[in-house]
Design a protein around this motif. Structure first.
Motif, PDB file in Angstrom:
ATOM      1  N   GLN A 134       0.813  -1.216   0.000  1.00 38.86           N
ATOM      2  CA  GLN A 134       0.000   0.000   0.000  1.00 38.86           C
ATOM      3  C   GLN A 134       0.849   1.270   0.000  1.00 38.86           C
ATOM      4  O   GLN A 134       0.613   2.178  -0.780  1.00 38.86           O
ATOM      5  CB  GLN A 134      -0.936  -0.009   1.216  1.00 38.86           C
ATOM      6  N   TRP A 135       1.836   1.335   0.865  1.00 42.74           N
ATOM      7  CA  TRP A 135       2.655   2.549   0.931  1.00 42.74           C
ATOM      8  C   TRP A 135       3.932   2.385   0.126  1.00 42.74           C
ATOM      9  O   TRP A 135       4.666   3.330  -0.065  1.00 42.74           O
ATOM     10  CB  TRP A 135       3.057   2.846   2.381  1.00 42.74           C
ATOM     11  N   GLY A 188       6.344   0.240   3.639  1.00 42.71           N
ATOM     12  CA  GLY A 188       5.998  -0.263   4.959  1.00 42.71           C
ATOM     13  C   GLY A 188       4.969   0.607   5.625  1.00 42.71           C
ATOM     14  O   GLY A 188       4.109   1.187   4.963  1.00 42.71           O
ATOM     15  N   ARG A 189       5.093   0.751   6.930  1.00 38.73           N
ATOM     16  CA  ARG A 189       4.162   1.555   7.710  1.00 38.73           C
ATOM     17  C   ARG A 189       4.314   3.024   7.307  1.00 38.73           C
ATOM     18  O   ARG A 189       5.312   3.429   6.702  1.00 38.73           O
ATOM     19  CB  ARG A 189       4.487   1.361   9.200  1.00 38.73           C
ATOM     20  N   SER A 190       3.345   3.828   7.712  1.00 38.71           N
ATOM     21  CA  SER A 190       3.356   5.256   7.404  1.00 38.71           C
ATOM     22  C   SER A 190       4.735   5.870   7.661  1.00 38.71           C
ATOM     23  O   SER A 190       5.291   5.695   8.740  1.00 38.71           O
ATOM     24  CB  SER A 190       2.324   5.938   8.297  1.00 38.71           C
ATOM     25  N   TYR A 240      -0.259  11.248   6.782  1.00 38.01           N
ATOM     26  CA  TYR A 240      -0.021  11.915   5.506  1.00 38.01           C
ATOM     27  C   TYR A 240      -0.177  13.433   5.644  1.00 38.01           C
ATOM     28  O   TYR A 240       0.690  14.208   5.236  1.00 38.01           O
ATOM     29  CB  TYR A 240      -1.019  11.363   4.484  1.00 38.01           C
ATOM     30  N   TYR A 263      -5.404  -1.008   7.382  1.00 37.13           N
ATOM     31  CA  TYR A 263      -4.476   0.110   7.214  1.00 37.13           C
ATOM     32  C   TYR A 263      -4.733   0.835   5.899  1.00 37.13           C
ATOM     33  O   TYR A 263      -4.481   0.311   4.819  1.00 37.13           O
ATOM     34  CB  TYR A 263      -3.036  -0.404   7.270  1.00 37.13           C
ATOM     35  N   PRO A 287      -3.556   4.224   4.007  1.00 35.55           N
ATOM     36  CA  PRO A 287      -2.546   5.272   4.203  1.00 35.55           C
ATOM     37  C   PRO A 287      -3.122   6.672   4.283  1.00 35.55           C
ATOM     38  O   PRO A 287      -2.660   7.485   5.060  1.00 35.55           O
ATOM     39  CB  PRO A 287      -1.629   5.121   2.989  1.00 35.55           C
ATOM     40  N   GLU A 288      -4.158   6.985   3.491  1.00 37.28           N
ATOM     41  CA  GLU A 288      -4.664   8.353   3.465  1.00 37.28           C
ATOM     42  C   GLU A 288      -5.308   8.744   4.781  1.00 37.28           C
ATOM     43  O   GLU A 288      -5.367   9.917   5.117  1.00 37.28           O
ATOM     44  CB  GLU A 288      -5.679   8.534   2.321  1.00 37.28           C
ATOM     45  N   TYR A 331      -4.700   7.004   7.852  1.00 39.02           N
ATOM     46  CA  TYR A 331      -4.027   6.451   9.024  1.00 39.02           C
ATOM     47  C   TYR A 331      -3.545   7.581   9.936  1.00 39.02           C
ATOM     48  O   TYR A 331      -2.863   8.493   9.500  1.00 39.02           O
ATOM     49  CB  TYR A 331      -2.837   5.590   8.582  1.00 39.02           C
TER      50      TYR A 331
END
Lengths: 252, 118
Positions: free
Chosen positions: A13-14, A17-19, A25, B13, B15-16, B18
């Motif tokens: 997704q990213w 990994g994690r944000s 964002y 999860y 991303p936008e 989170y």
């Protein structure tokens, strides 16, 4: 094993990994915007420094001494009070920064009432700062300063400057003289403090919008007060810029 | 209410949307920072009025700039919460600023004499 598959999913997704940096964002983008804004302000301040330096050996149009120009205080007509009014403005802005950060702290505790209260205080502080700046501009414009003209020419400090260079007795200097001085002194003042004041103005508008959302319970329903944090970052940046405007325009 | 926030923070999860959970560090440090900033501003004020004319003005100006940088550290670090962020986020923001400012200041100091009006 199941945790491994979860990591693999987030990576698609990213793609990282994690944000990144464990911030959301929106907050990361606010930081990057502030970095670019810092470039703009530092360009303006470095340009101010360079142009001011270019007048440092100029005997006939010396750079005015800020203490001789910004020496007014409300209700104290004709009294020479340098630096006092801008120090008050600095205090107001620092205090509004504190109330902003208290609102963010209350948001982390999900305390809706406290967030609203501190945001309201921040809005009042911002409005007071804008009022002070409007008053300062009115004084300066009233003394003949425009984007393309400045009447702080030969002043007491200029006479002193001439003495240091050994030309003191060749020209007659009086502090009361209001003759044309370096034009960039006025234009840079209006551009830089105007640009900063416009940031404060838009900051107050953002704060009012976020404050209304707090009061209407938008963030209570959303489950977090991150918008307060983001507008707080912007507000502290405005305070940060003022620290350097204060240093370069009024102190030095 | 709380069920909603938990699904948003720990569920699937996205991303936008989170949001890492916000942590309160208490108000003690914030007020301490305020008193430090106020104190430095008062020191600025005192230096401005009591700087002896026998000492070079350049030293005074450098003092003001250093005090400004100290103030900036406290505003960015505590108020903007940057010192609690990840090290690489700090570097991502600070390094470009230092490089940009360093090049700009070096360039204009180097070419400064050419701008002279006299």
């Amino acid at each position: 094993m199941s945790s491994h598959t979860a990591v693999a999913e987030t990576q698609t997704q990213w793609a990282g990994g994690r944000s990144p940096f464990n911030v959301s964002y929106g907050k990361l983008m606010m930081w990057i915007f502030l970095l670019s804004d810092a470039f703009t302000f530092s360009s303006l301040l470095v340009a101010y420094g360079a142009i001011r330096f270019s007048y440092s050996t100029d005997l006939f149009t010396p750079w005015p001494d800020p203490a001789q120009v910004f020496n007014h205080f409300p209700l104290a007509h004709g009294i020479h009070l340098p630096l006092l009014f801008v120090s008050l403005m600095t205090l107001i802005l620092i205090l509004s920064s504190v109330t902003m950060v208290l609102a963010v702290e209350a948001g982390a505790r999900m305390d809706k009432k406290a967030v609203g209260f501190y945001m309201l205080l921040t809005i009042v502080g911002g409005a007071m700062f804008l009022g002070c700046q409007a008053w300062e501009w009115t004084q300066f414009i009233g003394e003949g300063a425009r984007l393309d003209q400045n009447f702080f020419g030969f002043t007491a400090s200029a006479a002193e400057h001439a003495q240091q260079l050994g030309f003191g007795d060749k020209v007659h200097w009086t502090p009361a003289d209001r003759v044309p001085g370096p034009v960039p002194f006025a234009s840079l003042f209006f551009i830089v403090t105007g640009f900063h004041g416009f940031h404060v103005l838009s900051g107050v508008v953002f704060l009012i919008i976020i404050y209304l959302n707090v009061v209407f319970g938008t963030y209570e329903r959303r489950g977090h007060y991150e918008m307060v944090e983001k507008v707080g970052l912007y507000w502290h940046f405005v305070d940060l810029v003022w620290v350097f405007v204060f240093t370069f325009y009024y102190l030095i | 209410m709380s069920a909603h926030s938990t699904t948003e923070n720990t569920g699937e999860y996205i991303p936008e949307t989170y949001i890492p959970t916000a942590v309160s560090h208490g108000t003690g440090e914030l007020w301490k920072t305020f008193w430090i900033l106020l104190g430095i501003t008062i020191v600025d004020f005192i230096i401005y009025f009591s700087w002896p004319s026998s000492m070079p003005m350049m030293a005074r100006n450098i003092t003001f700039i250093c005090l400004g940088i100290v103030k900036a550290y406290f505003i960015i670090g505590t108020f903007m919460h940057l010192k609690y962020e990840r090290m690489f986020m700090i570097l991502m923001l600070i390094l470009p600023a230092i490089v940009f400012l360093g090049m700009l200041i070096f360039g204009l100091l180097h070419e400064g004499n050419a701008l002279s009006t006299y």
